[in-house]
Write a protein that holds these residues in place. Structure first.
Motif, PDB file in Angstrom:
ATOM      1  N   ILE A  55       0.781  -1.238   0.052  1.00  0.00           N
ATOM      2  CA  ILE A  55       0.102  -0.138   0.037  1.00  0.00           C
ATOM      3  C   ILE A  55       0.945   1.248   0.034  1.00  0.00           C
ATOM      4  CG2 ILE A  55      -1.708   1.422   1.344  1.00  0.00           C
ATOM      5  CD1 ILE A  55      -2.800  -1.302   2.218  1.00  0.00           C
ATOM      6  N   ARG A  56       0.505   2.165  -0.974  1.00  0.00           N
ATOM      7  CA  ARG A  56       1.310   3.314  -1.118  1.00  0.00           C
ATOM      8  C   ARG A  56       0.323   4.549  -0.890  1.00  0.00           C
ATOM      9  NH1 ARG A  56       4.333   5.576  -6.538  1.00  0.00           N
ATOM     10  NH2 ARG A  56       2.728   4.504  -7.655  1.00  0.00           N
ATOM     11  N   VAL A  57       0.831   5.264   0.078  1.00  0.00           N
ATOM     12  CA  VAL A  57      -0.064   6.512   0.399  1.00  0.00           C
ATOM     13  C   VAL A  57       0.787   7.836   0.137  1.00  0.00           C
ATOM     14  CG1 VAL A  57      -1.154   7.912   2.429  1.00  0.00           C
ATOM     15  CG2 VAL A  57      -1.508   5.372   2.192  1.00  0.00           C
ATOM     16  N   GLY A  61       2.342  15.548  -0.692  1.00  0.00           N
ATOM     17  CA  GLY A  61       3.575  15.325  -1.714  1.00  0.00           C
ATOM     18  C   GLY A  61       4.399  14.328  -0.655  1.00  0.00           C
ATOM     19  N   ARG A  62       3.965  13.825   0.437  1.00  0.00           N
ATOM     20  CA  ARG A  62       4.990  12.830   1.176  1.00  0.00           C
ATOM     21  C   ARG A  62       4.425  11.506   0.861  1.00  0.00           C
ATOM     22  NH1 ARG A  62       7.247  15.655   5.635  1.00  0.00           N
ATOM     23  NH2 ARG A  62       6.275  17.768   5.827  1.00  0.00           N
ATOM     24  N   GLU A  63       5.347  10.490   0.600  1.00  0.00           N
ATOM     25  CA  GLU A  63       5.014   9.137   0.279  1.00  0.00           C
ATOM     26  C   GLU A  63       5.398   8.129   1.332  1.00  0.00           C
ATOM     27  OE1 GLU A  63       5.458   7.486  -3.906  1.00  0.00           O
ATOM     28  OE2 GLU A  63       7.051   6.589  -2.850  1.00  0.00           O
ATOM     29  N   ALA A  96       5.762  13.758  -6.454  1.00  0.00           N
ATOM     30  CA  ALA A  96       5.527  12.464  -5.782  1.00  0.00           C
ATOM     31  C   ALA A  96       4.000  12.144  -6.213  1.00  0.00           C
ATOM     32  CB  ALA A  96       5.376  12.700  -4.301  1.00  0.00           C
ATOM     33  N   GLY A  97       3.554  10.899  -6.417  1.00  0.00           N
ATOM     34  CA  GLY A  97       2.170  10.920  -6.719  1.00  0.00           C
ATOM     35  C   GLY A  97       1.879   9.464  -7.282  1.00  0.00           C
ATOM     36  N   ILE A  98       0.413   9.057  -7.274  1.00  0.00           N
ATOM     37  CA  ILE A  98       0.472   7.843  -7.968  1.00  0.00           C
ATOM     38  C   ILE A  98       0.200   8.123  -9.604  1.00  0.00           C
ATOM     39  CG2 ILE A  98      -0.338   6.476  -6.038  1.00  0.00           C
ATOM     40  CD1 ILE A  98      -3.300   7.352  -6.673  1.00  0.00           C
ATOM     41  N   ALA A  99      -0.201   7.082 -10.381  1.00  0.00           N
ATOM     42  CA  ALA A  99      -0.221   7.326 -11.864  1.00  0.00           C
ATOM     43  C   ALA A  99      -1.761   7.958 -12.142  1.00  0.00           C
ATOM     44  CB  ALA A  99      -0.375   5.904 -12.553  1.00  0.00           C
TER      45      ALA A  99
END
Lengths: 449, 467
Positions: A55-57, A61-63, A96-99
């Motif tokens: 799981i990616r959160v 802008g912080r991952e 930073a971020g998801i696709a």
């Protein structure tokens, strides 16, 4: 679990995301069986179910990332909080971020073969025993088989994100491996044979047996050669190794961090005009083919090198944003790790120089390479410096001659690509997912005595 | 420590395995928690945590092993797993009871760590990687890129088998690594340093990460100014510490009983023979306090031990896991290890080292007119059946007239393990353990340590990139 069940689970977990959060949930589940035989009997028979979640959160802008080897609901909910905790201490990064979904539609790739699920324990054992027996009976100099295996697996995966990504995937795989031992005076020589596919019928057992026998017995009596400048003849597997290392230096993460010899060289000639290289996950003939990448975007063909000219790097969404370009659908990952740019189904175009035998007969002084050793320590993906151990047979006046070992070749990756002097017509799809022909690399320094 | 699995569950599963026809049944329970922080390109790139818990069940009949693993720890799931494992092992074979049982080891457990990394705030771990980044960059303007990584692992295991073994261990490992990239006229070069011990966060009371970062930066700077390594055969002096990996790869693997029994070792059938120079004593020691490859009990529940493999050049013994030892009716040497509950145990090294001798490093270097000094050896690869190896030199210098001279870069050391053992003609009175390693064998990685004093090999092949 089916892809649909995994999709429901991932969607459930992803719904825990807060309004100000980006979240990506990857889940997978599968089963695998592996039999190892030794001395005409089963040495071990392993069967297992496994599952995983990552799981990616991203918050402000912080991952943060968290993973576990289970799909237990309470543990998955715990992972969401772990990922949030981890994000709190990360550096804010505007990229930073998801696709984000783009306008490329996925090409359907069917990587599932029912035939694989129908394998019985007796069939698996029989196949492994047959490989062992064929190797033992195949040559007088073979004194043993260290191990012979037959393995198969099937699994499914799902990826769901707050950006609207919903991707599923399922696949089967089968492979077999054997390690032959050939007596060579007081020492012994090992020959490794391996092949695989999506179903038992796609495994080339003849290749496995011949490879293990040929590689072990072909090295009997090997000695350190005299140092010389030679032409290297690489069969499709060895070509794939060199091209795979090349593709590794073309990852967008390495380019952004300026850790590649090819930074800033798009449009320039970086290889022999004989070389055309791409990543084509839409080609279902490759076992690396896939519909979607590690971030759920459609996989698409990515031209890397066209007739020697550097065309493109591979990009995932983060690195593409950072470089001001778009993802090439090249994110690769396991469920339990973060995506990075890479290749799925590397493909080199066929040339016109004929078969491996044709290439060998065209060489005056060369090495027909059996294996390269120390690739991990000997190839520097930042500088391109290349120094690896080599085993194989000398080529003299177009014929295969004496076996050699305990020697190295030294060059740079940049130099090797430019010095490709022939590309064979024998392009082969390999169980590693790479499709490549045989090649000759000219003027390489061989260090021995 | 509380048991990961209740003892009534353990006993029920073992009983079911024996009832299904197994001669030997083993339950391995594992619970692993990992955390890591990585920095790259001036940015905290990733904070990650992971959790894995599961059980591997092994059933043995004769030479056959059935193995099943699951992450579902309910009794129902475990009974299904033991049925599967036993069925695979029993298939077509009549059990032959009467194999002698291993003596039950005294209960042992790794010492409690001083500072549990799990209790340390993430901010402190972030501060470590930042400090390393700044220190490496401050070293020189030519340092253009730095990456650093902190990682901690806590691995709890429980092992029980039908021979009466009931063991558990609680293993904490903490590590830190930093890589600097230096850019010069001739391109980019990297320098790396890493530390790792079987300890908690007290690792950083004992080691200064900024010093580690400066060393990594200096190594990159040295290489950027180095000329390509030459090619050819010459005497090689290997400095203390990282050279241990050579003996791990080129000799240690050949002394693992599973490879020996399959004839895949150059050392098979040679116990009692002189296989090395008299200066060579090689030991594998799983009990070395705090070292990376240390544990209290191995992954088959046997206590770790100090095993002398080669003493003054004579081969004394191989390393053993429980299964091979059981078949030979001898004790295990405590070398049965596995990557995780998903893997079958096999013979693995722990902390492997070549014992110090009595010459000073200066004397050893002074004995070379024209050769190479390897200050830091990198990763490598070995063919265990022939003993041929290839190792990268990550920091190396020419030796001229008995003195360390100019630095060289990007060369490989090529040789043959059994031959190198015979060709060691000087062993130093210094000694260091090298950086923490991960040993790969048949697709399984386990943490290992290795070390050497300064030593000299009369002749090795250097494969450089200079014309």
């Amino acid at each position: 679990m089916t892809p649909e069940e995994l999709l429901v689970l991932a969607t459930d977990i992803c719904s825990l995301a807060g309004d100000d959060e980006q979240m990506e949930v990857a889940v997978s589940a599968g089963s695998s069986t592996s039999v190892r035989v030794y001395g005409g009997d089963v040495e071990s028979y392993t069967s297992a179910d496994s599952s995983g979640a990552g799981i990616r959160v991203i918050v402000d802008g912080r991952e943060g990332f968290a993973s576990a080897g289970t799909l237990d609901r309470p543990i998955l909910e715990g992972l969401v909080s772990d990922a949030r905790d981890n994000a709190m201490f990360a550096e804010p990064d505007p990229f930073a971020g998801i696709a984000e979904p783009d306008d490329v539609d996925p090409v359907e790739v069917d990587a599932w073969r029912e035939e694989t699920l129908e394998l019985t324990a007796d069939e698996r054992i029989a196949r492994a025993l047959e490989v062992e027996r064929r190797v033992l009976d195949g040559h007088d100099a073979i004194t043993g088989v260290r191990t012979a295996t037959f393995s198969d697996a099937h699994g499914a995966a799902a990826l769901v994100s707050t950006a609207g990504i919903r991707a599923t995937d399922r696949s089967t795989s089968v492979s077999s491996m054997v390690q032959a031992l050939a007596v060579d005076g007081e020492r012994s020589q090992t020959g490794f044979g391996w092949h695989g596919g999506r179903a038992p019928s796609e495994v080339d057992f003849d290749f496995i047996v011949e490879r293990a026998i040929g590689r072990s017995t072909g090295l009997i009596g090997s000695a350190k050669p005299e140092s010389a400048t030679v032409d290297l003849v690489l069969d499709p597997q060895l070509s794939a190794t060199i091209l795979g290392l090349t593709a590794g230096t073309l990852g967008g993460d390495r380019i952004n961090k300026k850790r590649s010899p090819f930074v800033g060289r798009e449009g320039e000639s970086i290889a022999s005009p004989l070389l055309t290289l791409s990543d084509d996950p839409t080609d279902a003939r490759s076992v690396g083919a896939a519909s979607t990448d590690g971030e759920g975007l459609a996989c698409r063909p990515v031209p890397l090198i066209s007739a020697g000219v550097l065309e493109s790097f591979t990009w995932d969404s983060y690195n593409a944003r950072k470089a001001g370009t778009r993802s090439t659908g090249s994110a690769v990952r396991g469920t339990r790790g973060l995506p990075t740019p890479g290749v799925h189904a590397l493909s080199a175009s066929a040339g016109t120089a004929g078969s491996l035998e044709d290439l060998i007969s065209s060489v005056d002084l060369g090495v027909y390479v059996y294996s390269l050793a120390g690739l991990h320590s000997g190839v520097n993906p930042v500088s391109g410096d290349f120094s690896v151990g080599v085993e194989g047979r000398m080529i003299r006046d177009g014929s295969i001659a004496e076996p050699i070992g305990e020697c190295t070749i030294g060059s740079t990756l940049q130099r090797l690509l430019l010095d490709i002097s022939a590309v064979g017509s024998d392009r082969t799809y390999m169980p590693s997912g790479v499709a490549a022909p045989s090649m000759i690399v000219s003027g390489v320094r061989l260090s021995g005595i | 420590m509380s048991n990961l699995l209740e003892s009534d569950v353990v006993e029920a599963v073992l009983e079911a395995g024996v009832a299904a026809g197994s001669e030997f049944v083993e339950i391995f329970v594992e619970d692993v928690a990992r955390r890591s922080v990585s920095l790259d390109d001036r940015r905290i790139e990733n904070l990650a945590s992971s959790r894995d818990r599961g059980v591997g069940i092994r059933a043995v009949v004769g030479d056959r092993v059935g193995f099943a693993h699951t992450s579902d720890l309910t009794l129902e799931s475990l009974l299904a797993a033991v049925e599967t494992a036993a069925a695979a092992a029993v298939k077509g074979i009549e059990p032959s009871p009467g194999v002698s049982a291993d003596p039950q080891p005294a209960p042992a457990i790794s010492p409690t760590v001083q500072i549990d990394p799990a209790e340390v705030p993430a901010a402190d771990k972030v501060a470590l990687v930042r400090a390393a980044d700044e220190a490496a960059r401050a070293e020189d303007d030519a340092i253009t890129q730095v990456s650093a990584r902190y990682a901690e692992t806590r691995r709890r295991i429980q092992v029980a088998n039908s021979d009466g073994v009931r063991s558990e261990d609680d293993q904490t490992r903490t590590q830190f690594s930093v890589t600097a990239v230096a850019t010069g006229d001739a391109g980019q070069q990297t320098g790396s340093e890493s530390i790792g011990n079987s300890v908690g966060f007290e690792l950083f009371d004992r080691n200064d990460v900024t010093e580690l970062a400066r060393h990594a930066a200096q190594r990159a700077l040295t290489k950027v100014n180095a000329r390509p390594a030459p090619s050819g055969t010459m005497p090689v002096v290997i400095g203390p510490g990282s050279g241990g990996v050579l003996f791990h790869e080129a000799c240690g693997h050949g002394l693992e009983a599973d490879l020996v029994k399959k004839g895949a070792s150059a050392f098979a059938g040679r116990v009692g023979e002189k296989v090395a120079s008299e200066l060579v004593t090689i030991v594998d020691d799983g009990t070395m306090p705090d070292e990376w490859g240390r544990y209290a009990v191995d992954d088959e529940g046997r206590p770790a031990a100090r095993n002398v493999l080669i003493e003054k050049g004579v081969l004394k013994d191989y390393m053993w896991d429980g299964l091979r030892a059981r078949a030979e009716r001898r004790p295990s040497s405590g070398n049965g290890r596995r990557q995780s509950y998903r893997h079958l145990p096999m013979v693995r090294m722990t902390n492997t080292y070549l014992a110090p001798g009595d010459q000073t490093p200066e004397e050893i270097i002074a004995g070379v007119d024209d050769g190479v000094y390897v200050a830091r050896l990198g990763g490598g690869q070995v063919n265990t059946s022939s003993g041929d190896f290839v190792f990268g030199m990550t920091e190396a210098y020419m030796i001229r007239d008995g003195q360390i001279a100019e630095p060289i870069r990007e060369g490989q050391l090529i040789g043959n393990g059994p031959k190198v053992l015979q060709m060691i003609d000087a062993v130093g009175n210094d000694f260091e353990m090298g950086p923490p390693g991960t040993c790969g064998k048949d697709g399984q990685g386990v943490p290992v340590g290795d070390g050497v004093p300064t030593l000299r090999v009369t002749e090795l092949t250097i494969g450089g990139t200079s014309a």
